[in-house]
Design a protein around this motif. Sequence first.
Motif, PDB file in Angstrom:
ATOM      1  N   VAL A  23     -21.239  61.287 -36.506  1.00 18.34           N
ATOM      2  CA  VAL A  23     -19.846  61.502 -36.923  1.00 18.34           C
ATOM      3  C   VAL A  23     -19.698  61.286 -38.424  1.00 18.34           C
ATOM      4  O   VAL A  23     -19.020  62.060 -39.113  1.00 18.34           O
ATOM      5  CB  VAL A  23     -18.895  60.574 -36.135  1.00 18.34           C
ATOM      6  CG1 VAL A  23     -17.489  60.622 -36.700  1.00 18.34           C
ATOM      7  CG2 VAL A  23     -18.883  60.966 -34.669  1.00 18.34           C
ATOM      8  N   SER A  24     -20.348  60.270 -38.954  1.00 14.35           N
ATOM      9  CA  SER A  24     -20.251  60.018 -40.394  1.00 14.35           C
ATOM     10  C   SER A  24     -20.894  61.145 -41.192  1.00 14.35           C
ATOM     11  O   SER A  24     -20.426  61.480 -42.277  1.00 14.35           O
ATOM     12  CB  SER A  24     -20.871  58.676 -40.752  1.00 14.35           C
ATOM     13  OG  SER A  24     -22.270  58.707 -40.590  1.00 14.35           O
ATOM     14  N   THR A  25     -21.947  61.756 -40.652  1.00 15.62           N
ATOM     15  CA  THR A  25     -22.572  62.891 -41.332  1.00 15.62           C
ATOM     16  C   THR A  25     -21.599  64.065 -41.425  1.00 15.62           C
ATOM     17  O   THR A  25     -21.471  64.694 -42.479  1.00 15.62           O
ATOM     18  CB  THR A  25     -23.851  63.316 -40.591  1.00 15.62           C
ATOM     19  OG1 THR A  25     -24.741  62.205 -40.538  1.00 15.62           O
ATOM     20  CG2 THR A  25     -24.524  64.481 -41.279  1.00 15.62           C
ATOM     21  N   ALA A  31     -16.166  66.256 -46.508  1.00 13.74           N
ATOM     22  CA  ALA A  31     -15.578  65.750 -47.752  1.00 13.74           C
ATOM     23  C   ALA A  31     -16.249  66.341 -48.976  1.00 13.74           C
ATOM     24  O   ALA A  31     -15.626  66.459 -50.034  1.00 13.74           O
ATOM     25  CB  ALA A  31     -15.675  64.226 -47.784  1.00 13.74           C
ATOM     26  N   VAL A  32     -17.507  66.724 -48.856  1.00 10.00           N
ATOM     27  CA  VAL A  32     -18.254  67.201 -50.014  1.00 10.00           C
ATOM     28  C   VAL A  32     -18.088  68.708 -50.239  1.00 10.00           C
ATOM     29  O   VAL A  32     -18.178  69.174 -51.369  1.00 10.00           O
ATOM     30  CB  VAL A  32     -19.753  66.832 -49.860  1.00 10.00           C
ATOM     31  CG1 VAL A  32     -20.595  67.441 -50.950  1.00 10.00           C
ATOM     32  CG2 VAL A  32     -19.912  65.329 -49.871  1.00 10.00           C
ATOM     33  N   LEU A  33     -17.837  69.458 -49.175  1.00  8.00           N
ATOM     34  CA  LEU A  33     -17.715  70.909 -49.321  1.00  8.00           C
ATOM     35  C   LEU A  33     -16.584  71.253 -50.282  1.00  8.00           C
ATOM     36  O   LEU A  33     -15.489  70.711 -50.190  1.00  8.00           O
ATOM     37  CB  LEU A  33     -17.454  71.558 -47.958  1.00  8.00           C
ATOM     38  CG  LEU A  33     -18.616  71.596 -46.994  1.00  8.00           C
ATOM     39  CD1 LEU A  33     -18.164  72.178 -45.663  1.00  8.00           C
ATOM     40  CD2 LEU A  33     -19.760  72.400 -47.542  1.00  8.00           C
ATOM     41  N   PRO A  34     -16.842  72.182 -51.188  1.00 15.72           N
ATOM     42  CA  PRO A  34     -15.804  72.548 -52.158  1.00 15.72           C
ATOM     43  C   PRO A  34     -14.760  73.500 -51.557  1.00 15.72           C
ATOM     44  O   PRO A  34     -15.011  74.151 -50.550  1.00 15.72           O
ATOM     45  CB  PRO A  34     -16.594  73.247 -53.264  1.00 15.72           C
ATOM     46  CG  PRO A  34     -17.783  73.811 -52.570  1.00 15.72           C
ATOM     47  CD  PRO A  34     -18.102  72.849 -51.455  1.00 15.72           C
ATOM     48  N   PHE A  53     -17.720  54.162 -40.601  1.00 19.52           N
ATOM     49  CA  PHE A  53     -18.607  54.618 -39.536  1.00 19.52           C
ATOM     50  C   PHE A  53     -20.061  54.263 -39.831  1.00 19.52           C
ATOM     51  O   PHE A  53     -20.808  53.903 -38.922  1.00 19.52           O
ATOM     52  CB  PHE A  53     -18.470  56.117 -39.306  1.00 19.52           C
ATOM     53  CG  PHE A  53     -17.254  56.499 -38.497  1.00 19.52           C
ATOM     54  CD1 PHE A  53     -16.804  55.710 -37.462  1.00 19.52           C
ATOM     55  CD2 PHE A  53     -16.572  57.663 -38.776  1.00 19.52           C
ATOM     56  CE1 PHE A  53     -15.702  56.066 -36.713  1.00 19.52           C
ATOM     57  CE2 PHE A  53     -15.472  58.029 -38.033  1.00 19.52           C
ATOM     58  CZ  PHE A  53     -15.026  57.230 -36.999  1.00 19.52           C
ATOM     59  N   LEU A  54     -20.468  54.358 -41.082  1.00 18.59           N
ATOM     60  CA  LEU A  54     -21.836  53.966 -41.430  1.00 18.59           C
ATOM     61  C   LEU A  54     -22.051  52.464 -41.229  1.00 18.59           C
ATOM     62  O   LEU A  54     -23.109  52.044 -40.753  1.00 18.59           O
ATOM     63  CB  LEU A  54     -22.154  54.351 -42.875  1.00 18.59           C
ATOM     64  CG  LEU A  54     -22.412  55.834 -43.121  1.00 18.59           C
ATOM     65  CD1 LEU A  54     -22.554  56.102 -44.611  1.00 18.59           C
ATOM     66  CD2 LEU A  54     -23.644  56.292 -42.373  1.00 18.59           C
ATOM     67  N   ALA A  55     -21.058  51.671 -41.575  1.00 22.93           N
ATOM     68  CA  ALA A  55     -21.153  50.227 -41.344  1.00 22.93           C
ATOM     69  C   ALA A  55     -21.222  49.932 -39.849  1.00 22.93           C
ATOM     70  O   ALA A  55     -21.987  49.058 -39.405  1.00 22.93           O
ATOM     71  CB  ALA A  55     -19.971  49.504 -41.982  1.00 22.93           C
ATOM     72  N   GLY A  56     -20.444  50.654 -39.060  1.00 24.44           N
ATOM     73  CA  GLY A  56     -20.493  50.486 -37.608  1.00 24.44           C
ATOM     74  C   GLY A  56     -21.846  50.887 -37.046  1.00 24.44           C
ATOM     75  O   GLY A  56     -22.375  50.226 -36.141  1.00 24.44           O
TER      76      GLY A  56
END
Length: 76
Positions: A23-25, A31-34, A53-56
Motif C-alpha cells: 500500500v505504501s508503494t 504522490a510522485v507521478l507528475p 504505512f512504512l513505519a507500520g
Amino acid sequence: MKKNRMKSLKEDYKHFAFTLLAVSTFLYIGAVLPDQGLTLGQKSVMFMTDCVFLAGAFFCADRSLVYKKRLEEADE
C-alpha cells in the motif's frame, strides 16, 4: 504462549508487513507521478501517510521476527 499461537502471530505479522509495504508503494507512486492535479497539501498528506504505512510495516516485520525467535527458543 502456545507454539501454534506464536506461529500464527508470526505469519499474521509477516502478512501485515507485506500488505502495508504494498500500500505504501502505491501511495508513493501516486504522490510522485507528475500532472495528477494534486496540490502541495495533498501530496504532503500522501507522503505522511506513506511514512506511517512504512513505519507500520517495519513494526509488523519486527514483531514477526520476535515471534520467530520465541518459537526457536521454545523448540530448544
